[in-house]
Design an enzyme around this catalytic site. Structure first.
Site, mmCIF file in Angstrom:
data_model
loop_
_atom_site.group_PDB
_atom_site.id
_atom_site.type_symbol
_atom_site.label_atom_id
_atom_site.label_comp_id
_atom_site.label_asym_id
_atom_site.label_seq_id
_atom_site.Cartn_x
_atom_site.Cartn_y
_atom_site.Cartn_z
ATOM 1 N N ASP A 160 -39.724 10.504 -3.999
ATOM 2 C CA ASP A 160 -41.094 10.912 -2.540
ATOM 3 C C ASP A 160 -42.822 11.306 -3.245
ATOM 4 O O ASP A 160 -43.208 9.691 -3.665
ATOM 5 C CB ASP A 160 -40.648 12.054 -1.580
ATOM 6 C CG ASP A 160 -41.584 11.987 -0.222
ATOM 7 O OD1 ASP A 160 -41.919 11.102 0.029
ATOM 8 O OD2 ASP A 160 -41.403 13.210 -0.116
ATOM 9 N N ILE B 86 -36.264 10.231 6.745
ATOM 10 C CA ILE B 86 -35.154 9.654 7.108
ATOM 11 C C ILE B 86 -34.182 10.955 6.722
ATOM 12 O O ILE B 86 -34.552 12.135 6.124
ATOM 13 C CB ILE B 86 -35.091 8.181 5.720
ATOM 14 C CG1 ILE B 86 -34.842 8.664 4.781
ATOM 15 C CG2 ILE B 86 -36.170 6.892 6.397
ATOM 16 C CD1 ILE B 86 -34.679 8.161 3.616
ATOM 17 N N ASP C 113 -31.360 15.068 4.659
ATOM 18 C CA ASP C 113 -31.068 16.038 5.388
ATOM 19 C C ASP C 113 -32.567 16.336 6.839
ATOM 20 O O ASP C 113 -33.465 16.059 4.933
ATOM 21 C CB ASP C 113 -31.053 17.567 5.032
ATOM 22 C CG ASP C 113 -31.905 18.147 4.322
ATOM 23 O OD1 ASP C 113 -32.493 17.703 3.261
ATOM 24 O OD2 ASP C 113 -32.675 19.524 4.338
HETATM 25 P P1 IMP Z 1 -40.624 14.535 -4.550
HETATM 26 O O1 IMP Z 1 -40.484 15.633 -5.174
HETATM 27 O O2 IMP Z 1 -40.936 15.054 -3.239
HETATM 28 O O3 IMP Z 1 -40.045 12.961 -4.828
HETATM 29 O O4 IMP Z 1 -39.312 14.712 -2.871
HETATM 30 C C1 IMP Z 1 -38.145 14.449 -4.152
HETATM 31 C C2 IMP Z 1 -37.127 15.726 -2.687
HETATM 32 O O5 IMP Z 1 -37.329 15.469 -1.496
HETATM 33 C C3 IMP Z 1 -35.836 14.654 -3.077
HETATM 34 O O6 IMP Z 1 -35.033 14.826 -3.255
HETATM 35 C C4 IMP Z 1 -35.793 14.455 -1.371
HETATM 36 O O7 IMP Z 1 -34.218 16.290 -1.159
HETATM 37 C C5 IMP Z 1 -36.197 15.116 -0.163
HETATM 38 N N1 IMP Z 1 -37.158 14.089 0.167
HETATM 39 C C6 IMP Z 1 -37.990 13.661 0.399
HETATM 40 N N2 IMP Z 1 -38.091 12.912 1.420
HETATM 41 C C7 IMP Z 1 -37.428 12.440 2.475
HETATM 42 C C8 IMP Z 1 -37.054 12.364 3.440
HETATM 43 O O8 IMP Z 1 -37.860 10.864 3.781
HETATM 44 N N3 IMP Z 1 -35.752 12.683 3.975
HETATM 45 C C9 IMP Z 1 -35.045 13.946 3.508
HETATM 46 N N4 IMP Z 1 -35.548 14.314 2.466
HETATM 47 C C10 IMP Z 1 -36.573 14.082 1.903
#
Ligand code: IMP
Ligand code: MG
Length: 176
Positions: free
Chosen positions: A104, A154, A160
Site C-alpha cells: 500500500d 479490499i 481483513d
Molecule cells: P503499507 O505499509 O502501507 O504498504 O501497508 C501494508 C499492509 O497494510 C499490508 O500488509 C496489509 O496488511 C495492510 N493493507 C493495505 N491495504 C489494505 C487493504 O486494502 N485491505 C486490507 N489490508 C490492507
C-alpha cells in the site's frame, strides 16, 4: 455484496482470477530460483492464504518462515511499523523472498528489508499478491507482483477489515 461489521463490500477479484495470477507469479519465481533454496518469509497475518497457495506452486525447494509486523489500525495505515514476531532462522548468505499480501504505502516493507540486509542475506526480494501503485509513499522496488489495483480498501483471500473477512476465497472492495 457482503457485510463485515459496519461496512458493505462487493466482489472485485474472483478466486479464479486470483489463482491464475498466483500461478503466473509462481512461474516467474520458478524460473529465477531454479536450483536455489531461498528462505520464503510469509508476512503475517495477511499473506497466509497467498503464501499457502504460492508455495504449493513452487518447483524449487524453499525454506518457509513466518514474520509478523503491524502498521494497520482499522482501515488506516498508522505509518509506524512494529515487529511482533521475527525470523529466527540464520539468514546470512541466504536468498530471501518476502511474501506480502499487499503493498500500500510501502512503509511496512521499506522498514522490513534492512532487517534482512543487516543480518547478511545474500539477496532480498519482494513477492506480493497486490499493489496499489497510486499509494506508494516510499522508494521501494516490488520485484514480483501478481496484480495491481486502484486505491480502494479490499478484503478477502487473507486480507481483513478489523480482523474479519480473511476467510473469503474471493477479494471484495469497500463500497461506501
Ligand atoms: P503499507 O505499509 O502501507 O504498504 O501497508 C501494508 C499492509 O497494510 C499490508 O500488509 C496489509 O496488511 C495492510 N493493507 C493495505 N491495504 C489494505 C487493504 O486494502 N485491505 C486490507 N489490508 C490492507
Ligand atoms: Mg499484511
Amino acid at each position: 455484496m457482503i457485510r463485515i461489521l459496519d461496512k458493505n463490500f462487493e466482489i472485485s477479484i474472483t478466486k479464479e482470477k486470483i489463482q491464475e495470477s498466483v500461478k503466473a507469479l509462481a512461474e516467474k519465481l520458478n524460473k529465477d530460483y531454479n536450483g536455489k533454496c531461498p528462505i520464503v518469509v510469509c508476512i503475517l497475518n495477511g499473506a497466509f492464504v497467498f503464501a499457502a497457495d504460492l508455495v504449493r506452486e513452487l518447483t524449487f525447494q524453499p525454506e518457509i518462515q513466518f514474520a509478523k509486523f503491524s502498521s494497520y489500525d482499522g482501515m488506516q495505515s498508522t505509518g509506524e511499523v512494529t515487529e511482533i514476531l521475527g525470523v529466527n532462522e540464520n539468514v546470512k548468505g541466504r536468498d530471501v523472498i518476502i511474501v506480502e499480501d499487499i503493498v500500500d504505502t510501502g512503509i511496512t516493507l521499506k522498514s522490513i528489508l534492512p532487517k534482512f540486509h543487516e543480518r547478511g542475506a545474500a539477496s532480498v526480494k519482494i513477492a506480493c499478491l497486490l499493489q496499489k501503485p497510486e499509494k506508494l509513499q516510499v522508494d521501494l522496488t516490488v520485484d514480483y507482483c501478481a496484480m495491481q489495483i486502484p486505491n480502494d480498501f479490499i478484503v478477502g483471500y487473507g486480507l481483513d477489515y478489523d480482523g474479519y473477512g480473511r476467510n473469503y476465497p474471493d477479494i471484495y472492495v469497500f463500497r461506501p
